[in-house]
Design a protein around this motif. Structure first.
Motif, PDB file in Angstrom:
ATOM      1  N   HIS A 161      27.901  26.184   8.605  1.00 43.05           N
ATOM      2  CA  HIS A 161      28.698  26.571   9.770  1.00 43.05           C
ATOM      3  C   HIS A 161      29.235  25.338  10.490  1.00 43.05           C
ATOM      4  O   HIS A 161      28.976  25.094  11.659  1.00 43.05           O
ATOM      5  N   GLN A 162      29.966  24.580   9.701  1.00 47.24           N
ATOM      6  CA  GLN A 162      30.699  23.420  10.172  1.00 47.24           C
ATOM      7  C   GLN A 162      32.093  23.499   9.557  1.00 47.24           C
ATOM      8  O   GLN A 162      32.310  24.260   8.621  1.00 47.24           O
ATOM      9  N   PRO A 163      33.043  22.719  10.059  1.00 44.43           N
ATOM     10  CA  PRO A 163      34.335  22.662   9.364  1.00 44.43           C
ATOM     11  C   PRO A 163      34.133  22.264   7.899  1.00 44.43           C
ATOM     12  O   PRO A 163      33.218  21.493   7.580  1.00 44.43           O
ATOM     13  N   ASP A 164      34.975  22.804   7.025  1.00 39.71           N
ATOM     14  CA  ASP A 164      34.808  22.572   5.585  1.00 39.71           C
ATOM     15  C   ASP A 164      34.658  21.099   5.231  1.00 39.71           C
ATOM     16  O   ASP A 164      33.841  20.729   4.385  1.00 39.71           O
ATOM     17  N   ASP A 165      35.455  20.247   5.883  1.00 31.50           N
ATOM     18  CA  ASP A 165      35.430  18.831   5.498  1.00 31.50           C
ATOM     19  C   ASP A 165      34.170  18.116   5.987  1.00 31.50           C
ATOM     20  O   ASP A 165      33.950  16.948   5.664  1.00 31.50           O
ATOM     21  N   GLN A 166      33.328  18.820   6.758  1.00 29.58           N
ATOM     22  CA  GLN A 166      32.079  18.205   7.217  1.00 29.58           C
ATOM     23  C   GLN A 166      30.839  18.757   6.509  1.00 29.58           C
ATOM     24  O   GLN A 166      29.735  18.269   6.724  1.00 29.58           O
ATOM     25  N   MET A 210      14.085  40.199  11.657  1.00 27.09           N
ATOM     26  CA  MET A 210      13.354  39.399  10.660  1.00 27.09           C
ATOM     27  C   MET A 210      13.752  37.933  10.804  1.00 27.09           C
ATOM     28  O   MET A 210      14.940  37.617  10.884  1.00 27.09           O
ATOM     29  N   GLU A 211      12.759  37.067  10.812  1.00 33.97           N
ATOM     30  CA  GLU A 211      13.045  35.642  10.940  1.00 33.97           C
ATOM     31  C   GLU A 211      13.172  35.030   9.548  1.00 33.97           C
ATOM     32  O   GLU A 211      12.318  35.211   8.684  1.00 33.97           O
ATOM     33  N   PHE A 212      14.279  34.305   9.340  1.00 30.34           N
ATOM     34  CA  PHE A 212      14.520  33.698   8.038  1.00 30.34           C
ATOM     35  C   PHE A 212      13.693  32.422   7.888  1.00 30.34           C
ATOM     36  O   PHE A 212      13.329  31.781   8.882  1.00 30.34           O
ATOM     37  N   PRO A 213      13.414  32.028   6.619  1.00 27.30           N
ATOM     38  CA  PRO A 213      12.711  30.759   6.395  1.00 27.30           C
ATOM     39  C   PRO A 213      13.508  29.602   7.002  1.00 27.30           C
ATOM     40  O   PRO A 213      14.736  29.664   7.129  1.00 27.30           O
ATOM     41  N   LEU A 214      12.786  28.535   7.353  1.00 26.65           N
ATOM     42  CA  LEU A 214      13.423  27.367   7.956  1.00 26.65           C
ATOM     43  C   LEU A 214      14.513  26.806   7.043  1.00 26.65           C
ATOM     44  O   LEU A 214      15.568  26.371   7.515  1.00 26.65           O
ATOM     45  N   SER A 215      14.270  26.826   5.732  1.00 28.00           N
ATOM     46  CA  SER A 215      15.262  26.292   4.794  1.00 28.00           C
ATOM     47  C   SER A 215      16.569  27.071   4.883  1.00 28.00           C
ATOM     48  O   SER A 215      17.663  26.485   4.802  1.00 28.00           O
ATOM     49  N   ARG A 216      16.470  28.395   5.088  1.00 30.94           N
ATOM     50  CA  ARG A 216      17.703  29.184   5.189  1.00 30.94           C
ATOM     51  C   ARG A 216      18.402  28.914   6.516  1.00 30.94           C
ATOM     52  O   ARG A 216      19.635  28.914   6.586  1.00 30.94           O
ATOM     53  N   GLN A 217      17.623  28.678   7.553  1.00 33.29           N
ATOM     54  CA  GLN A 217      18.231  28.311   8.833  1.00 33.29           C
ATOM     55  C   GLN A 217      18.990  26.987   8.709  1.00 33.29           C
ATOM     56  O   GLN A 217      20.085  26.827   9.242  1.00 33.29           O
ATOM     57  N   HIS A 218      18.401  26.042   7.978  1.00 29.00           N
ATOM     58  CA  HIS A 218      19.084  24.762   7.752  1.00 29.00           C
ATOM     59  C   HIS A 218      20.352  24.956   6.916  1.00 29.00           C
ATOM     60  O   HIS A 218      21.378  24.315   7.176  1.00 29.00           O
ATOM     61  N   PHE A 219      20.273  25.830   5.930  1.00 30.38           N
ATOM     62  CA  PHE A 219      21.452  26.143   5.115  1.00 30.38           C
ATOM     63  C   PHE A 219      22.559  26.713   6.003  1.00 30.38           C
ATOM     64  O   PHE A 219      23.719  26.294   5.921  1.00 30.38           O
ATOM     65  N   TYR A 220      22.189  27.643   6.868  1.00 32.52           N
ATOM     66  CA  TYR A 220      23.155  28.264   7.778  1.00 32.52           C
ATOM     67  C   TYR A 220      23.815  27.209   8.670  1.00 32.52           C
ATOM     68  O   TYR A 220      25.040  27.198   8.850  1.00 32.52           O
ATOM     69  N   GLN A 221      23.007  26.315   9.214  1.00 33.77           N
ATOM     70  CA  GLN A 221      23.551  25.264  10.083  1.00 33.77           C
ATOM     71  C   GLN A 221      24.507  24.358   9.318  1.00 33.77           C
ATOM     72  O   GLN A 221      25.549  23.948   9.850  1.00 33.77           O
ATOM     73  N   GLU A 222      24.171  24.052   8.077  1.00 33.03           N
ATOM     74  CA  GLU A 222      25.019  23.144   7.285  1.00 33.03           C
ATOM     75  C   GLU A 222      26.369  23.777   6.964  1.00 33.03           C
ATOM     76  O   GLU A 222      27.405  23.100   7.021  1.00 33.03           O
ATOM     77  N   PRO A 276      34.386  23.597  -0.085  1.00 29.25           N
ATOM     78  CA  PRO A 276      32.919  23.533  -0.172  1.00 29.25           C
ATOM     79  C   PRO A 276      32.255  24.909  -0.109  1.00 29.25           C
ATOM     80  O   PRO A 276      31.277  25.166  -0.822  1.00 29.25           O
ATOM     81  N   ARG A 277      32.765  25.808   0.734  1.00 31.14           N
ATOM     82  CA  ARG A 277      32.160  27.144   0.809  1.00 31.14           C
ATOM     83  C   ARG A 277      32.314  27.877  -0.517  1.00 31.14           C
ATOM     84  O   ARG A 277      31.386  28.558  -0.981  1.00 31.14           O
ATOM     85  N   ARG A 278      33.486  27.785  -1.120  1.00 29.69           N
ATOM     86  CA  ARG A 278      33.708  28.448  -2.413  1.00 29.69           C
ATOM     87  C   ARG A 278      32.836  27.817  -3.494  1.00 29.69           C
ATOM     88  O   ARG A 278      32.348  28.495  -4.401  1.00 29.69           O
ATOM     89  N   PHE A 279      32.656  26.522  -3.398  1.00 28.55           N
ATOM     90  CA  PHE A 279      31.791  25.814  -4.352  1.00 28.55           C
ATOM     91  C   PHE A 279      30.372  26.370  -4.270  1.00 28.55           C
ATOM     92  O   PHE A 279      29.767  26.760  -5.290  1.00 28.55           O
ATOM     93  N   LEU A 280      29.836  26.425  -3.060  1.00 32.54           N
ATOM     94  CA  LEU A 280      28.470  26.937  -2.871  1.00 32.54           C
ATOM     95  C   LEU A 280      28.389  28.413  -3.247  1.00 32.54           C
ATOM     96  O   LEU A 280      27.397  28.863  -3.826  1.00 32.54           O
ATOM     97  N   GLY A 281      29.456  29.160  -2.936  1.00 34.21           N
ATOM     98  CA  GLY A 281      29.487  30.572  -3.298  1.00 34.21           C
ATOM     99  C   GLY A 281      29.401  30.780  -4.791  1.00 34.21           C
ATOM    100  O   GLY A 281      28.713  31.695  -5.269  1.00 34.21           O
ATOM    101  N   ARG A 282      30.065  29.910  -5.536  1.00 27.49           N
ATOM    102  CA  ARG A 282      30.009  30.051  -6.997  1.00 27.49           C
ATOM    103  C   ARG A 282      28.622  29.704  -7.531  1.00 27.49           C
ATOM    104  O   ARG A 282      28.119  30.357  -8.450  1.00 27.49           O
ATOM    105  N   MET A 283      27.996  28.694  -6.959  1.00 30.76           N
ATOM    106  CA  MET A 283      26.625  28.363  -7.369  1.00 30.76           C
ATOM    107  C   MET A 283      25.692  29.547  -7.134  1.00 30.76           C
ATOM    108  O   MET A 283      24.882  29.909  -7.999  1.00 30.76           O
TER     109      MET A 283
END
Length: 273
Positions: free
Chosen positions: A15-20, A1-13, A185-192
């Motif tokens: 999957h960087q070091p936390d401070d980036q 299944m292909e995810f929406p472009l917005s989710r692909q952008h979320f994934y890319q954002e 940042p990951r925990r922040f987004l996880g809580r949201m």
């Protein structure tokens, strides 16, 4: 299944070091899945403009409490941002674009607006994941003060945070000083996203709850609770092959979980039909 472009952008954002990781950009990407016409740059520009307004009002000597007061005056007096007490569980309170448009939200999304303004004026602040009520604090070694963006930027000391925690959870639940540690940042987004997940589950909006869990699993691929909850949602939606796979994986990763017997019964029920 292909995810929406917005989710692909979320994934890319993410999957960087936390401070980036750009928190606002990531939050706008997951909001874009709910609001396809959303232009993230429009809201990032809005945050830039807010920060420019604050910058012009800052005193020459940037003592931390003076900076906090300047942000507070602008956000809560001029722009009239406020905590949404009337409809706390409205899902719009968890989407950054809606919070900026409506100027109301819950503790974590108002914290995000505040943090983004502070970052843009070179006033480092971090999120503080106190259970039940998200806070922020300046990164200043010589002082330990907290800011409550949900209550008009009220300044709190550790004792005040403990009192607020007791009001939310009752005095029978002990306060752990670790509750005032900063979150990644990951925990922040996880809580949201967890807030959104609970809201959609309580409203019986299974498809939206499922999409939210899928984004949580992008953040935390091995999270057993999210695998379990996705499996239960698949079961509710009649997608038993996927449900079986998720629930079996849950039992492999958490064989002694308190709900393991219930999950096994659910798997047995699907096998028998």
């Amino acid at each position: 299944m292909e995810f929406p472009l917005s989710r692909q952008h979320f994934y890319q954002e993410i999957h960087q070091p936390d401070d980036q990781i750009d928190l606002a950009r990531a939050a706008l990407f997951f909001a874009q899945e709910e609001y396809p016409e959303l232009d993230p740059d429009e809201y990032l520009n809005a945050l830039d403009s807010m920060a420019s307004e604050v910058e012009e009002r800052l005193p020459e000597t940037r003592y931390p409490l003076r900076v906090v007061q300047t942000i507070n005056d602008y956000l809560y007096q001029d722009l009239k941002f406020n905590g949404n007490l009337e409809d706390y569980y409205d899902p719009r309170n968890s989407y950054l674009n809606q919070v900026i448009d409506r100027r109301t939200g819950i503790p974590i999304t108002l914290s995000l607006v505040y943090l983004e303004i502070a970052r843009r004026i070179d006033f480092p602040m971090v999120g503080v994941g106190m259970p039940g009520h998200f806070l922020i604090r300046p990164v200043a070694d010589e002082m330990q003060v907290f800011v409550d963006p949900f209550h008009n930027g009220e300044i709190l000391f550790p004792e005040d945070c403990q009192e607020r925690f007791s009001l939310l959870h009752g005095k029978s639940i002990p306060f752990d000083p670790d509750y005032l540690e900063s979150v990644t940042p990951r925990r922040f987004l996880g809580r949201m996203l967890t807030n959104l997940k609970v809201i959609y589950l309580n409203r019986g909006e299974w498809a939206k709850a499922l999409a939210t869990i899928e984004r949580l699993l992008l953040l935390f691929p091995e999270a057993p609770i999210e695998q379990r909850d996705r499996g239960i949602l698949y079961y509710q939606m009649g997608r038993w092959i996927e449900a079986t796979q998720d629930l079996e994986n849950y039992l492999i990763s958490a064989p002694t979980a308190e709900d393991a017997t219930i999950v096994r019964q659910l798997l047995k029920r699907m096998m028998e039909k």
